[in-house]
Design an enzyme around this catalytic site. Structure first.
Site, PDB file in Angstrom:
ATOM      1  N   LYS A  30       0.815  -1.218   0.000  1.00 35.99           N
ATOM      2  CA  LYS A  30       0.000   0.000   0.000  1.00 35.99           C
ATOM      3  C   LYS A  30       0.851   1.271   0.000  1.00 35.99           C
ATOM      4  O   LYS A  30       0.522   2.241  -0.682  1.00 35.99           O
ATOM      5  CB  LYS A  30      -0.962   0.011   1.192  1.00 35.99           C
ATOM      6  CG  LYS A  30      -0.306   0.124   2.554  1.00 35.99           C
ATOM      7  CD  LYS A  30      -1.337   0.110   3.666  1.00 35.99           C
ATOM      8  CE  LYS A  30      -0.685   0.166   5.035  1.00 35.99           C
ATOM      9  NZ  LYS A  30       0.041   1.410   5.295  1.00 35.99           N
ATOM     10  N   THR A  31       1.957   1.263   0.750  1.00 40.95           N
ATOM     11  CA  THR A  31       2.807   2.461   0.786  1.00 40.95           C
ATOM     12  C   THR A  31       3.433   2.705  -0.580  1.00 40.95           C
ATOM     13  O   THR A  31       3.590   3.850  -1.012  1.00 40.95           O
ATOM     14  CB  THR A  31       3.904   2.311   1.862  1.00 40.95           C
ATOM     15  OG1 THR A  31       3.289   2.021   3.117  1.00 40.95           O
ATOM     16  CG2 THR A  31       4.710   3.596   1.991  1.00 40.95           C
ATOM     17  N   ASP A 213      -3.747   7.201   4.265  1.00 43.15           N
ATOM     18  CA  ASP A 213      -3.208   5.889   4.627  1.00 43.15           C
ATOM     19  C   ASP A 213      -4.008   5.315   5.796  1.00 43.15           C
ATOM     20  O   ASP A 213      -4.541   6.068   6.622  1.00 43.15           O
ATOM     21  CB  ASP A 213      -1.733   6.055   5.019  1.00 43.15           C
ATOM     22  CG  ASP A 213      -1.028   4.723   5.217  1.00 43.15           C
ATOM     23  OD1 ASP A 213      -1.498   3.715   4.671  1.00 43.15           O
ATOM     24  OD2 ASP A 213       0.002   4.711   5.914  1.00 43.15           O
ATOM     25  N   GLU A 214      -4.106   3.998   5.877  1.00 44.79           N
ATOM     26  CA  GLU A 214      -4.800   3.314   6.992  1.00 44.79           C
ATOM     27  C   GLU A 214      -6.215   3.865   7.186  1.00 44.79           C
ATOM     28  O   GLU A 214      -6.647   4.157   8.305  1.00 44.79           O
ATOM     29  CB  GLU A 214      -3.995   3.458   8.302  1.00 44.79           C
ATOM     30  CG  GLU A 214      -2.565   2.939   8.226  1.00 44.79           C
ATOM     31  CD  GLU A 214      -2.456   1.428   8.249  1.00 44.79           C
ATOM     32  OE1 GLU A 214      -3.490   0.754   8.111  1.00 44.79           O
ATOM     33  OE2 GLU A 214      -1.332   0.924   8.403  1.00 44.79           O
ATOM     34  N   GLN A 244      -8.374  -5.188   8.806  1.00 45.38           N
ATOM     35  CA  GLN A 244      -7.404  -4.787   9.822  1.00 45.38           C
ATOM     36  C   GLN A 244      -7.914  -3.618  10.668  1.00 45.38           C
ATOM     37  O   GLN A 244      -7.120  -2.878  11.258  1.00 45.38           O
ATOM     38  CB  GLN A 244      -6.068  -4.422   9.176  1.00 45.38           C
ATOM     39  CG  GLN A 244      -5.393  -5.603   8.494  1.00 45.38           C
ATOM     40  CD  GLN A 244      -3.999  -5.277   8.018  1.00 45.38           C
ATOM     41  OE1 GLN A 244      -3.056  -5.132   8.805  1.00 45.38           O
ATOM     42  NE2 GLN A 244      -3.834  -5.151   6.712  1.00 45.38           N
ATOM     43  N   ARG A 596       1.405 -10.872  10.352  1.00 45.12           N
ATOM     44  CA  ARG A 596       2.729 -10.294  10.622  1.00 45.12           C
ATOM     45  C   ARG A 596       3.822 -11.283  10.214  1.00 45.12           C
ATOM     46  O   ARG A 596       4.977 -10.906  10.034  1.00 45.12           O
ATOM     47  CB  ARG A 596       2.920  -9.988  12.122  1.00 45.12           C
ATOM     48  CG  ARG A 596       1.990  -8.967  12.773  1.00 45.12           C
ATOM     49  CD  ARG A 596       1.809  -7.706  11.981  1.00 45.12           C
ATOM     50  NE  ARG A 596       0.646  -7.819  11.103  1.00 45.12           N
ATOM     51  CZ  ARG A 596       0.439  -7.060  10.042  1.00 45.12           C
ATOM     52  NH1 ARG A 596       1.319  -6.145   9.702  1.00 45.12           N
ATOM     53  NH2 ARG A 596      -0.633  -7.211   9.296  1.00 45.12           N
TER      54      ARG A 596
END
Length: 661
Positions: A30-31, A213-214, A244, A596
């Site tokens: 995503k970044t 973002d997020e 998430q 993770r």
């Protein structure tokens, strides 16, 4: 520029026909999409970097994004780009537009401890549980964009009504102090943009394209900020993952994904489902778990990184056996695969679970780092002393003035502070400067004015000594003058008071040594404390140590090998979440923990735990049963002979390779 992005990533980076929601699964890049879209907007679409804002939730994420954009837009290409947190953006707008909300541009920002102190005064209590509950309730109201009047109208019982009255008094106090708290940075900004067309147009013209973002972590207030600035055209790209969304307890609204589609009917949705982090078995486990949640958007992560090992499930006798087993398995795995300690993470639901793992790691002399704990500089007692140092360095620091004046108490109460705050606001002065105004004496009683002058003159005296005398001497004199040790033992039980006093002595000793060794005075040392705090909280990627972390603190991070511990009913899902019908958020938290892991994952739970002095039987979490069972290997269960042979062959090959090296 976009050639090395996969097709959905490339589509997301190039899409400009309206509002865009990018559903970015864990580890899906995503970044990379956000940073490449910024570069695309500047290099291919004629946008000036100064008209683009990328908004995220943490300073660390903002720094990382800024660095990555800098590499894509070298030279002056990224000049003027806004990469910021929601709160920093709110602060920037409020500073520039302060006159429109009746504040001076240098208004103060109170931290959580300052807010607790004010609420304690209003409530006239030292009951920490009540004060924190009140602070949390007010914070949630603010995040839902409710004013004190608005909060009053939604109260469901008498207790909430009392809290709404406290909220009103709290806001009156903040305004009198010319101060805002953390939540106000966004709430007041949204209120201003939604009620002042001139200000709104100015910022819409300034920030012509937003990247968020997020997005799944936004609350009502943050969403309204995005909506206000982006306008009806929806000049934004929101990047997030509804699977998430794990911050509902602090006001984040999972419904913001749904609301986005309702408010922007032309919303385009792109899914990023290719995962670049984890092995196939880990993703199958995550997909099978999250499928049990109600879904707004269907999404399945996939990977071409290989199948990977089965996921081990350990059933321990008790928490000591669990810690011992996990640490021994970690050591054996590290030896067999010649890894580093930094390759391993032990993740858990609550901070209290860390203690026993710390003990066993220390026993085996294994280095570890603890995430999600309290920074030394964030401790209340350290911040108390730092408030005096900040005030010596800058007498116009209003939050430092308030904290130093009231900790320990000096015979000056809330009414005196409110009068001082109003007087300072009317004359556009700092609180410290207002105290010396001739008119201030007539506003206060003789006793209160005398106490105020004694304090202010003492700060002046310390300032006059600051450049010429050793820092250690000034600090010792300060502690004695304010009788801080006595204050701690008067306000705390003996054991916590002694711990806090030891922390203060450690802090003062450290500053004294640093001042002597580096020949720095108290002013120079004070200027470095904020930087040191930042450095202490920074991830030290070079340290070879096992990471211990809560699941919430681990979000956004990744590790080659992960141990998820305490996977039991009442822990994960948490007992309160079960009672409050919030199991879906707990399932998302488990999903975050699973994703993770890059190469291997181990789950553990206990058959019994000690609660107080009694043993209680524990039940494995429902989440274990909900997952794809073909990928799980339960410790103690019989493994098919053929599979056991293959596993044994692979281990033997690894050991032979190690011996050759």
């Amino acid at each position: 520029m976009l050639s090395h992005l996969n097709p959905p990533q490339r589509e997301a980076a190039k899409y400009l026909d309206g509002p865009l929601l990018v559903l970015a699964g864990a580890g899906s890049g995503k970044t990379r999409v956000i940073t490449h879209k910024i570069a695309y907007l500047v290099q291919e679409c004629g946008y000036s970097a100064a008209n683009i804002a990328a908004i995220t939730f943490t300073n660390k994420a903002a720094r990382e994004m800024q660095e990555r954009v800098g590499k894509l837009l070298p030279g002056k290409g990224a000049k003027g780009l806004t990469v910021t947190t929601f709160h920093s953006l709110g602060l920037r707008i409020l500073r520039q537009e302060a006159a429109h909300i009746g504040y001076k541009p240098k208004f103060s920002i109170l931290d959580a401890a300052d807010s607790l102190h004010i609420l304690s005064e209003i409530l006239k209590t030292t009951d920490k549980a009540l004060i924190r509950a009140t602070q949390t309730r007010i914070s949630l109201w603010k995040n839902a964009l409710l004013s004190p009047d608005g909060a009053w109208h939604v109260c469901e019982d008498e207790m909430e009504q009392r809290t709404a009255q406290v909220y009103r008094a709290y806001q009156d106090t903040l305004r009198a102090y010319q101060a805002v708290d953390f939540d106000d940075l966004i709430r007041l900004t949204v209120d201003l943009l939604e009620t002042n067309r001139e200000v709104l147009e100015r910022w819409r013209n300034k920030l012509r394209y937003l990247l968020i973002d997020e997005y799944q972590d936004t609350n009502v207030c943050q969403y309204r900020l995005i909506k206000a600035i982006s306008g009806v055209s929806g000049a934004f790209t929101a990047v997030g993952d509804d699977d998430q969304a794990i911050y509902g307890w602090r006001g984040a609204s999972a419904d913001n994904m749904k609301v986005l589609g309702e408010d922007f009917p032309r919303l385009h949705v792109i899914k990023l489902e290719q995962n670049y982090r984890s092995m196939v078995r880990i993703l199958r486990l995550a997909n099978s778990l999250i499928a049990n949640n109600t879904k707004l958007f269907d999404k399945r992560l996939w990977s071409d990184l290989g199948t990977g090992d089965p996921i081990a499930v350990l059933a321990a006798r008790d928490d000591e056996h669990e810690a011992e087993t996990v640490v021994m398995r970690l050591l054996a795995h590290k030896f067999e695969y010649r890894g580093s300690f930094a390759d391993y993470a032990i993740l858990y639901r609550g901070n209290h679970q860390a203690r026993i793992f710390e003990q066993y790691l220390r026993n085996e002399k294994i280095p570890y780092q603890l995430s999600g704990g309290t920074s030394f500089f964030e401790r209340t007692e350290i911040k108390d002393i730092v408030a005096y140092l900040r005030l010596i360095a800058n007498e116009d620091d209003d939050p430092a003035f308030i904290r130093a004046l009231t900790t320990p108490k000096k015979g000056i109460g809330a009414q005196t502070l409110e009068k001082l705050g109003l007087y300072a606001a009317q004359r556009h002065l700092s609180l410290f400067a207002a105290a010396f105004e001739a008119g201030m004496e007539t506003q206060l009683g003789a006793k209160q004015y005398e106490a105020l002058m004694i304090f202010c003159n003492y700060i002046n005296a310390l300032q006059s000594r600051a450049e010429g005398e050793p820092a250690g001497q000034i600090l010792q004199d300060l502690l004695q003058a304010i009788a801080y040790e006595g204050y701690l033992f008067d306000s705390e039980d003996a054991k916590p008071a002694q711990t806090k006093w030891n922390n203060v002595l450690e802090f003062v000793g450290w500053l004294t040594r640093k001042g002597a060794e580096e020949e720095k005075n108290i002013l120079e040392l004070t200027q470095t404390i904020a930087l040191l705090n930042i450095l202490e909280n920074r991830e030290d990627t070079e340290t070879d140590a096992v990471r211990l972390s809560t699941l919430h603190a681990a979000k956004g991070l990744e590790y080659p090998h992960v141990f998820l511990v305490g996977i039991e009913e009442g822990i994960l899902p948490h007992r309160e979440c079960i009672e409050n019908d919030q199991v879906e958020e707990e399932r998302r938290l488990m999903y975050v923990g699973i994703t993770r892991a890059q190469r291997s994952l181990t789950l553990s739970h206990c058959k019994k735990r000690k609660r107080g002095r009694e043993w209680q039987v524990c039940e494995a979490s429902r989440f274990i049963e909900e997952m794809e069972q073909d990928d799980l290997r339960y410790a103690g269960r019989e493994i098919p002979a053929e599979e056991n042979k293959l596993t044994g062959t692979a281990r033997l090959a690894n050991l032979k390779a190690m011996l050759k090296k």
